[in-house]
Design an enzyme around this catalytic site. Structure first.
Site, PDB file in Angstrom:
ATOM      1  N   LYS A  67     -33.472  21.334   3.209  1.00 26.81           N
ATOM      2  CA  LYS A  67     -32.559  21.619   4.326  1.00 26.81           C
ATOM      3  C   LYS A  67     -31.287  20.778   4.213  1.00 26.81           C
ATOM      4  O   LYS A  67     -31.318  19.664   3.678  1.00 26.81           O
ATOM      5  CB  LYS A  67     -33.343  21.419   5.633  1.00 26.81           C
ATOM      6  CG  LYS A  67     -32.933  20.330   6.483  1.00 26.81           C
ATOM      7  CD  LYS A  67     -33.794  20.089   7.678  1.00 26.81           C
ATOM      8  CE  LYS A  67     -33.741  18.583   7.858  1.00 26.81           C
ATOM      9  NZ  LYS A  67     -34.101  17.995   9.039  1.00 26.81           N
ATOM     10  N   LYS A 113     -27.850  15.302   7.263  1.00 27.65           N
ATOM     11  CA  LYS A 113     -26.859  14.219   7.326  1.00 27.65           C
ATOM     12  C   LYS A 113     -27.236  13.080   6.397  1.00 27.65           C
ATOM     13  O   LYS A 113     -26.389  12.318   5.951  1.00 27.65           O
ATOM     14  CB  LYS A 113     -26.818  13.629   8.738  1.00 27.65           C
ATOM     15  CG  LYS A 113     -26.300  14.534   9.804  1.00 27.65           C
ATOM     16  CD  LYS A 113     -26.332  13.773  11.143  1.00 27.65           C
ATOM     17  CE  LYS A 113     -26.395  14.706  12.323  1.00 27.65           C
ATOM     18  NZ  LYS A 113     -27.352  14.316  13.338  1.00 27.65           N
ATOM     19  N   LYS A 138     -39.127  10.568   6.714  1.00 27.60           N
ATOM     20  CA  LYS A 138     -38.168   9.466   6.807  1.00 27.60           C
ATOM     21  C   LYS A 138     -38.817   8.149   6.416  1.00 27.60           C
ATOM     22  O   LYS A 138     -38.165   7.284   5.829  1.00 27.60           O
ATOM     23  CB  LYS A 138     -37.592   9.375   8.226  1.00 27.60           C
ATOM     24  CG  LYS A 138     -36.650  10.510   8.557  1.00 27.60           C
ATOM     25  CD  LYS A 138     -35.905  10.222   9.848  1.00 27.60           C
ATOM     26  CE  LYS A 138     -35.066  11.399  10.281  1.00 27.60           C
ATOM     27  NZ  LYS A 138     -34.447  11.228  11.591  1.00 27.60           N
TER      28      LYS A 138
HETATM   29  P1  TYM Z   1     -30.246  16.075  14.651  1.00 29.03           P
HETATM   30  O1  TYM Z   1     -29.170  15.173  15.139  1.00 29.03           O
HETATM   31  O2  TYM Z   1     -30.913  15.788  13.356  1.00 29.03           O
HETATM   32  O3  TYM Z   1     -29.722  17.558  14.570  1.00 29.03           O
HETATM   33  C1  TYM Z   1     -29.046  18.160  15.664  1.00 29.03           C
HETATM   34  C2  TYM Z   1     -29.407  19.629  15.750  1.00 29.03           C
HETATM   35  O4  TYM Z   1     -29.085  20.284  14.533  1.00 29.03           O
HETATM   36  C3  TYM Z   1     -30.218  21.002  14.052  1.00 29.03           C
HETATM   37  N1  TYM Z   1     -30.187  20.966  12.577  1.00 29.03           N
HETATM   38  C4  TYM Z   1     -30.207  22.049  11.806  1.00 29.03           C
HETATM   39  N2  TYM Z   1     -30.260  23.372  12.097  1.00 29.03           N
HETATM   40  C5  TYM Z   1     -30.229  24.228  11.067  1.00 29.03           C
HETATM   41  N3  TYM Z   1     -30.188  23.840   9.766  1.00 29.03           N
HETATM   42  C6  TYM Z   1     -30.141  22.542   9.417  1.00 29.03           C
HETATM   43  N4  TYM Z   1     -30.078  22.193   8.130  1.00 29.03           N
HETATM   44  C7  TYM Z   1     -30.148  21.576  10.469  1.00 29.03           C
HETATM   45  N5  TYM Z   1     -30.117  20.222  10.484  1.00 29.03           N
HETATM   46  C8  TYM Z   1     -30.142  19.868  11.782  1.00 29.03           C
HETATM   47  C9  TYM Z   1     -31.411  20.226  14.607  1.00 29.03           C
HETATM   48  O5  TYM Z   1     -32.556  21.055  14.637  1.00 29.03           O
HETATM   49  C10 TYM Z   1     -30.922  19.854  15.979  1.00 29.03           C
HETATM   50  O6  TYM Z   1     -31.099  20.926  16.882  1.00 29.03           O
HETATM   51  N6  TYM Z   1     -34.256  14.894  17.337  1.00 29.03           N
HETATM   52  C11 TYM Z   1     -33.021  15.607  17.376  1.00 29.03           C
HETATM   53  C12 TYM Z   1     -32.062  15.113  18.428  1.00 29.03           C
HETATM   54  C13 TYM Z   1     -32.623  15.063  19.822  1.00 29.03           C
HETATM   55  C14 TYM Z   1     -32.846  16.180  20.676  1.00 29.03           C
HETATM   56  C15 TYM Z   1     -33.333  15.603  21.895  1.00 29.03           C
HETATM   57  C16 TYM Z   1     -32.698  17.539  20.527  1.00 29.03           C
HETATM   58  C17 TYM Z   1     -32.950  13.928  20.491  1.00 29.03           C
HETATM   59  N7  TYM Z   1     -33.385  14.256  21.750  1.00 29.03           N
HETATM   60  C18 TYM Z   1     -33.676  16.408  22.981  1.00 29.03           C
HETATM   61  C19 TYM Z   1     -33.038  18.340  21.617  1.00 29.03           C
HETATM   62  C20 TYM Z   1     -33.529  17.771  22.820  1.00 29.03           C
HETATM   63  C21 TYM Z   1     -32.331  15.429  16.025  1.00 29.03           C
HETATM   64  O7  TYM Z   1     -32.600  14.553  15.289  1.00 29.03           O
HETATM   65  O8  TYM Z   1     -31.325  16.259  15.811  1.00 29.03           O
END
Ligand code: TYM
Length: 335
Positions: free
Chosen positions: A199, A202, A113
């Protein structure tokens, strides 16, 4: 027997897509009756990259409504907004002061990022994984269901927890529980529709790279029509030279609930022209009921607000107790 505790969250940035659903939310729904669940809309994480204040609140409600629309049952789960529970920000500060800087500089997502953003990287982007560790550790979570891309952040969370236990609770009961990641065998890494080696994300500038959970059937048709394929006839999984074929067949498998063997046999002789309409139908059939429930939930904003208020109270009672335990261990006075 007490149930194991689960915590996870999604950032309210941009649109939720099939990767978020298949990698995370679908696993939460599938196992929700087995666990005590906390599902958080991580809005504090959403401001670690430049954000639009006018969109943050709307996106926060959208994500909470999508949790419900995808099948999260409030009788099994506490749904809440991260910024409504101030213990998240406060524990982050305490953890910041025991987390070595180089642990954060090694995080792959930070490096990726930061490169994208150029020179204007905020301190919050570097600190993002510490906030995530606070999210998890505040709830003494046993399990954290996430996609593959969050694995390194989970390892960091465990390292921070172990360090705090070592520094402040040697020969005493540990302060923090070490959480385990829960990463699905299939769907944990859904790839972009425009490049099967990247991957689905968003933040990809191209809308054609992802299918959003709220895309209309028309948009879905267009995106799948245009998605990248190859010129080989007969579709196969697991060929390293055919990342798109592997991704699209996996999507089809997960969305139809068929076995991998059944999909491999069904598609072995197919060309893309035959396969794409099948995949399109499977995506539309999965998303249609989610979108219908989403529209119902959004039609009654007071229901969602009340649910989040109840969620905040329940989450804060757990989080504040943990925060107090940590503050005492660090040597702070309490009022
Ligand atoms: P975020 O918002 O980017 O994504 C949310 C969840 O979706 C999963 N994910 C994917 N899984 C499969 N293929 C993909 N292409 C893909 N893109 C996203 C992510 O692995 C995630 O599970 N840091 C985290 C948010 C967070 C969090 C937490 C998660 C903040 N605090 C505490 C668990 C526990 C994030 O950016 O997710």
């Amino acid at each position: 027997m007490t149930k194991k505790r689960v915590l996870s969250g999604v950032q309210p940035t941009g649109h939720l897509h099939l990767g978020n659903y298949l990698g995370a939310i679908r696993q939460w729904v599938a196992r929700q009756a087995d666990y005590e669940n906390y599902f958080c809309v991580v809005d504090l994480h959403a401001i670690t990259v430049p954000h639009n204040p006018a969109e943050l609140a709307a996106n926060t409600y959208t994500v909470a409504a999508l949790y419900l629309a995808c099948g999260i049952d409030p009788t099994h789960a506490t749904i809440f907004v991260q910024s409504h529970v101030s213990a998240h920000a406060e524990l982050t500060w305490l953890l910041n002061c025991v987390t070595p800087l180089n642990w954060l500089e090694d995080m792959i997502q930070f490096k990726e990022k930061a490169v994208k953003q150029g020179e204007n990287v905020a301190v919050g982007l570097l600190d993002y994984p510490v906030l995530m560790a606070a999210d998890i550790l505040l709830y003494d979570a046993d399990l954290v269901p996430v996609g593959e891309d969050q694995k390194q952040h989970l390892e960091l969370t465990r390292d921070i927890a172990a360090r705090v236990n070592h520094l402040f609770a040697r020969n005493q009961p540990p302060i923090f529980k070490l959480p385990e990641p829960l990463i699905a065998k299939e769907g944990a890494r859904v790839m972009s529709l425009t490049d099967g080696t990247k991957k689905m994300s968003k933040s990809d500038p191209s809308e054609f790279s992802r299918i959003n959970l709220l895309d209309s059937p028309d948009e879905i048709r267009k995106k799948i029509k245009r998605c990248k394929t190859d010129s080989i006839r007969g579709l196969t999984f697991d060929d390293p030279n055919r990342p798109e074929a592997n991704n699209l067949l996996t999507l089809y498998q997960l969305l139809t609930g068929k076995t991998k063997e059944a999909v491999a046999a069904e598609c072995a002789e197919m060309g893309w022209g035959q396969f794409k309409p099948l995949l399109t139908d499977a995506v539309i059939a999965t998303l249609e009921p989610i979108q219908r429930r989403y529209n119902e939930i959004m039609a009654d904003p007071s229901y969602l607000k009340n649910l989040l208020k109840k969620g905040q109270e329940q989450a804060a009672s757990v989080a504040n107790a943990t925060l107090e335990r940590v503050k005492l261990a660090f040597g702070f006075t309490l009022p």
